[in-house]
Design an enzyme around this catalytic site. Structure first.
Site, PDB file in Angstrom:
ATOM      1  N   GLN A 198      -0.194  25.488  36.208  1.00 17.08           N
ATOM      2  CA  GLN A 198       1.112  25.745  36.831  1.00 17.08           C
ATOM      3  C   GLN A 198       0.978  26.863  37.857  1.00 17.08           C
ATOM      4  O   GLN A 198       1.931  27.187  38.548  1.00 17.08           O
ATOM      5  CB  GLN A 198       2.120  26.195  35.767  1.00 17.08           C
ATOM      6  CG  GLN A 198       2.472  25.144  34.753  1.00 17.08           C
ATOM      7  CD  GLN A 198       3.389  25.738  33.689  1.00 17.08           C
ATOM      8  OE1 GLN A 198       4.570  25.960  33.900  1.00 17.08           O
ATOM      9  NE2 GLN A 198       2.841  26.008  32.523  1.00 17.08           N
TER      10      GLN A 198
ATOM     11  N   HIS B 280       2.455  23.068  40.403  1.00 21.99           N
ATOM     12  CA  HIS B 280       3.483  23.751  41.197  1.00 21.99           C
ATOM     13  C   HIS B 280       3.000  24.101  42.598  1.00 21.99           C
ATOM     14  O   HIS B 280       3.539  25.004  43.229  1.00 21.99           O
ATOM     15  CB  HIS B 280       3.979  24.993  40.451  1.00 21.99           C
ATOM     16  CG  HIS B 280       4.657  24.640  39.151  1.00 21.99           C
ATOM     17  ND1 HIS B 280       4.850  25.529  38.126  1.00 21.99           N
ATOM     18  CD2 HIS B 280       5.189  23.460  38.720  1.00 21.99           C
ATOM     19  CE1 HIS B 280       5.471  24.922  37.119  1.00 21.99           C
ATOM     20  NE2 HIS B 280       5.673  23.662  37.442  1.00 21.99           N
TER      21      HIS B 280
ATOM     22  N   ALA C 102      -6.314  35.832  27.683  1.00 26.83           N
ATOM     23  CA  ALA C 102      -7.238  34.777  28.109  1.00 26.83           C
ATOM     24  C   ALA C 102      -8.640  35.304  28.388  1.00 26.83           C
ATOM     25  O   ALA C 102      -9.630  34.626  28.096  1.00 26.83           O
ATOM     26  CB  ALA C 102      -6.678  34.115  29.369  1.00 26.83           C
TER      27      ALA C 102
ATOM     28  N   GLY D 271      -1.524  30.898  28.245  1.00 28.44           N
ATOM     29  CA  GLY D 271      -0.649  31.762  29.044  1.00 28.44           C
ATOM     30  C   GLY D 271       0.537  31.085  29.686  1.00 28.44           C
ATOM     31  O   GLY D 271       0.852  31.369  30.834  1.00 28.44           O
TER      32      GLY D 271
ATOM     33  N   SER E  76       4.720  30.208  28.868  1.00 31.68           N
ATOM     34  CA  SER E  76       5.816  30.394  27.921  1.00 31.68           C
ATOM     35  C   SER E  76       6.383  29.050  27.467  1.00 31.68           C
ATOM     36  O   SER E  76       7.153  28.994  26.527  1.00 31.68           O
ATOM     37  CB  SER E  76       6.922  31.234  28.566  1.00 31.68           C
ATOM     38  OG  SER E  76       7.354  30.613  29.758  1.00 31.68           O
TER      39      SER E  76
END
Ligand code: NAD
Ligand code: ZN
Length: 269
Positions: A109, A127, A253, A209, A211
């Protein structure tokens, strides 16, 4: 055995390590937290200075662009320049190393290019990208090299940028816009299909990572859960996806991925 260092390591479930070692095909879904330890802020962290006056929700929309293209352009340019001055971390490098021994398909993303700079081929930028500019009028691509301040190794921008005009498209004179997906816009053609196919064909799905609040990206791990494909979540906090994960690693991460990826921990020390 080094006690201090061992104490600092999250305990990885042996079944998870086994799954990571044996999976021939892995889908990795990353969100803003993947880049946090490289210095790219997630949207959930409070902004600083100039930019704290706007929330991403106010700037990442077609309406904001219509109202004030200069403001939106300046924000994305500032973010692109910030990313150019940052480097991938050990977690990005671990994923790139993993792809040398298994088929690892990265779906992100994120609009930064840190996976690519670490050596991963990204299957889908759901995105869009901070570096894929295009004309807002005729959609002609506009090369990032022509945008001031985006040369590799350029200095990071300060916190109080000047407003800048979007460049004019050489083909039609229209304003050049960031190649990111704004709220309410369609995802890049084929990106979601490629991502869904990668998840459905994987033997292990690694979610890092995110949400899990932004759709449709957040629905991808559910495809795996529905097919009995094991899902591991790497995130320091519980997220909306936690209930769908078979394994959780509560760590950042940069620390967790080298431990998970076969052979990467030694290489990244
Ligand atoms: P989010 O901001 O909603 O959530 C970030 C998640 O990362 C949280 O769950 C947080 O606990 C976790 N996190 C924080 N530090 C971490 C670390 N060191 N290691 C692992 N996880 C960590 O992010 P989202 O779910 O990706 O959704 C926000 C939207 O904003 C997305 O569209 C995203 O593309 C965009 N965004 C992108 C970038 C980028 O390209 N780097 C940065 C900010 C926001
Ligand atoms: Zn044009």
């Amino acid at each position: 055995m080094d006690d201090a260092r061992d104490h600092d390591r999250p305990d990885l479930d042996p079944a998870l390590l086994r799954a990571a070692r044996t999976a021939r095909r892995v889908a990795v879904l990353t969100g803003a937290g993947m880049s946090a330890e490289s210095g790219v802020p997630t949207f959930r962290e409070p902004g600083e200075g100039f930019w704290s006056r706007w929330s991403p929700e106010e700037l990442a929309t077609p309406e904001a662009w219509e109202d004030d293209p200069q403001l939106v352009w300046s924000w994305y340019l500032w973010r692109a320049r910030q990313v150019r001055a940052l480097a991938p971390h050990a977690g990005h490098r671990a994923l790139a190393a993993w792809s040398r021994g298994a088929r690892v398909e990265v779906v992100t993303q994120n609009v930064d290019d840190l996976h690519e700079r670490a050596g991963s081929a990204v299957l889908a930028h759901l995105h869009g990208s901070l570096f894929a500019f295009r004309c807002a009028g005729c959609s002609a691509p506009y090369p990032a090299e022509r945008v001031p301040g985006l040369a590799p190794g350029a200095a990071a921008p300060g916190g109080e940028p000047e407003r800048e005009h979007p460049p004019a498209c050489p083909a039609c004179g229209g304003p050049v816009r960031p190649g990111v997906v704004w709220f309410g816009e369609l995802l890049p053609e084929g990106a979601l299909d490629r991502a869904a196919e990668a998840v459905a064909a994987a033997e292990l799905v690694v979610v890092v990572g995110t949400s899990g609040l932004v759709q449709p990206a957040a629905s991808l791990p559910l495809i795996a859960a529905g097919r009995g494909i094991p899902v591991v979540e790497i995130d320091p906090r519980d997220t909306a996806l936690t209930p769908h994960a078979d394994f959780t690693v509560r760590a950042g991460a940069a620390r967790a991925l080298p431990l998970l990826v076969p052979g990467a921990a030694a290489a990244s020390c």
